[in-house]
Design an enzyme around this catalytic site. Structure first.
Site, short mmCIF file in Angstrom:
data_model
loop_
_atom_site.label_atom_id
_atom_site.label_comp_id
_atom_site.label_asym_id
_atom_site.label_seq_id
_atom_site.Cartn_x
_atom_site.Cartn_y
_atom_site.Cartn_z
CG ASP A 1 -1.77 1.21 1.36
OD1 ASP A 1 -1.57 2.16 0.58
OD2 ASP A 1 -2.65 1.23 2.24
CB THR B 1 -4.88 7.43 -1.92
OG1 THR B 1 -3.63 7.84 -1.35
CG2 THR B 1 -5.66 6.61 -0.93
#
Ligand code: DSN
Length: 430
Positions: A183, A209
């Protein structure tokens, strides 16, 4: 409210490491007419009519993602980082299967298996932490992995300032035959610019993100790597199905348009210079804070973020974060490894440099910011001593307000911060 928020951002220093300043072009794409369109499905396999431009758009953004991150497959539809991570976990493991991720107080994310998150409830989540130096001990992770035999190992951070050793994670995952998911939500912009090692050659799946160091709109990407396809040739279908129809309905094509613009921006040389400056600035800020006696978790930083243990200052993260905001510096309170205090009243603060670097600030300004933070903290310490407040007293908001009201220095610091903000305005670049 939009105007007031614009003024607030203009007149304060954005020091929350997960925030950044997207370009006008990104803003315009997100506000564009693509927001009117429903597009369940994937390019050229949709459930509704009227997709000729949406299909071109989403294909373009997928191709840009693949090229920039050097991966064979990308899904650009996740609404944000948390659903992206859940989609991956649900694709790779069944409820009840074991997963392993970095614990929240050691710098992981809620969705890395924290008990408060569904990722910690649906799966049997066993978390690894950091050692006394604040660093991940890969031998410990390996020992735990051999015991737990997780289906998925998550390697990712939100408050761990150091470089992750992707290769070591890969060796551990291979030994226990687990999927390895990286991540890089905080790190994606740094990775693209070569300012932080890329996980793509080592992990099976990468999530990120798009609104942090990547400087795009609020959204997320899931990527499947060559290694991932080698381990499991069905991986891309599993991930795509997990996102839609598994977890989501219609993708936000306006956001996807904004992501496409951000990806174009980050492929330019000026972004490489910017991302490298983020790290230089974080190092300069860390070293100056260190010289004022701040206890930096792990001793410093290799990235864009700094985690400060405030225990030696005898202050709660809440008081320091609220006083810094009063002085125009917006950072966040944060848990530290093995925090003796609960997450709502943690013993640390976290700060980062992506936002101030987007305004053009460099090492000199970082020294100035460190001085401002130190001035705030020294004042708070003096007042707390005089008023004989305890840590428990400090948990009460009204007591923190009392301390902050007495801290006259904050107004002077506010003026210095305002001058800095005026010298480096947020420009509507591009
Ligand atoms: N809330 C983000 C952060 O601040 O790190 C992570 O989701």
């Amino acid at each position: 409210l939009i105007k007031q928020e614009e003024k607030r951002q203009q007149e304060t220093l954005m020091l929350i490491p997960s925030e950044n300043i997207a370009s006008r072009a990104v803003e315009e794409a997100v506000a564009s007419i693509f927001g009117n369109k429903y597009a369940e499905g994937y390019p050229f396999k949709r459930y509704y009519q009227g997709q000729q431009y949406v299909d071109q758009l989403e294909t373009l953004v997928i191709e840009r993602t693949k090229k920039l991150f050097r991966v064979p497959h990308a899904n650009v539809q996740p609404y944000s980082g948390s659903p992206a991570n859940l989609a991956v976990l649900l694709a790779l493991a069944k409820p009840g299967d074991s997963i392993m991720g970095l614990s929240l107080d050691s710098g992981g994310h809620l969705t890395h298996g924290s008990k408060a998150s569904y990722t910690g409830k649906l799966f049997h989540s066993v978390q690894y932490g950091v050692n006394k130096q604040g660093l991940i001990d890969y031998d410990d992770v390996f020992k735990l992995a051999k015991k737990v035999k997780p289906k998925v190992i998550i390697a990712g951070i939100t408050a761990y300032p150091r470089v992750l050793d992707w290769k070591k994670f890969a060796q551990i995952a291979d030994e226990v035959e687990a999927y390895l998911m990286a991540d890089i939500a905080h790190l994606a912009g740094l990775v693209i610019a070569g300012a932080y090692p890329s996980p793509a050659p080592f992990t099976h799946v990468v999530t990120t993100t798009t609104h942090k160091t990547l400087r795009g709109p609020r959204g997320a990407l899931i990527m499947v790597t060559e290694r991932g396809l080698k381990k499991d040739p069905d991986l891309q279908e599993k991930i795509d199905k997990s996102v839609f129809p598994g977890l989501q309905g219609g993708p936000h094509e306006n956001t996807i348009a904004g992501i496409g613009i951000a990806l174009k921006e980050v492929s330019q040389n000026s972004f490489r210079v910017y991302a490298k400056q983020i790290v230089k600035n974080a190092r300069a800020l860390a070293s100056q804070l260190n010289s004022y006696g701040f206890d930096l978790v792990s001793g410093g930083t290799d990235s864009h973020l700094i985690l400060i243990n405030l225990q030696n200052k005898n202050l709660l993260g809440n008081t320091v974060a609220e006083a810094c905001e009063e002085a125009g510096m917006v950072l966040n309170r944060n848990a530290i490894p093995n925090d003796p205090n609960p997450p709502y009243y943690p013993s640390g603060i976290r700060l980062g440099t992506p936002g101030v670097t987007s305004r053009g600030m460099k090492e000199k300004e970082m020294k100035h910011i460190a001085q401002c933070i130190n001035d705030v903290v020294v004042t708070l310490q003096d007042i707390k001593k005089k008023t004989k407040m305890t840590m428990l007293d400090e948990r009460k908001r009204e007591n923190r307000i009392k301390i902050i009201k007495q801290a006259k220095t904050l107004r002077k610091v506010r003026q210095r911060v305002l001058q800095l903000c005026t010298k480096f305005p947020i420009k509507k670049y591009y």
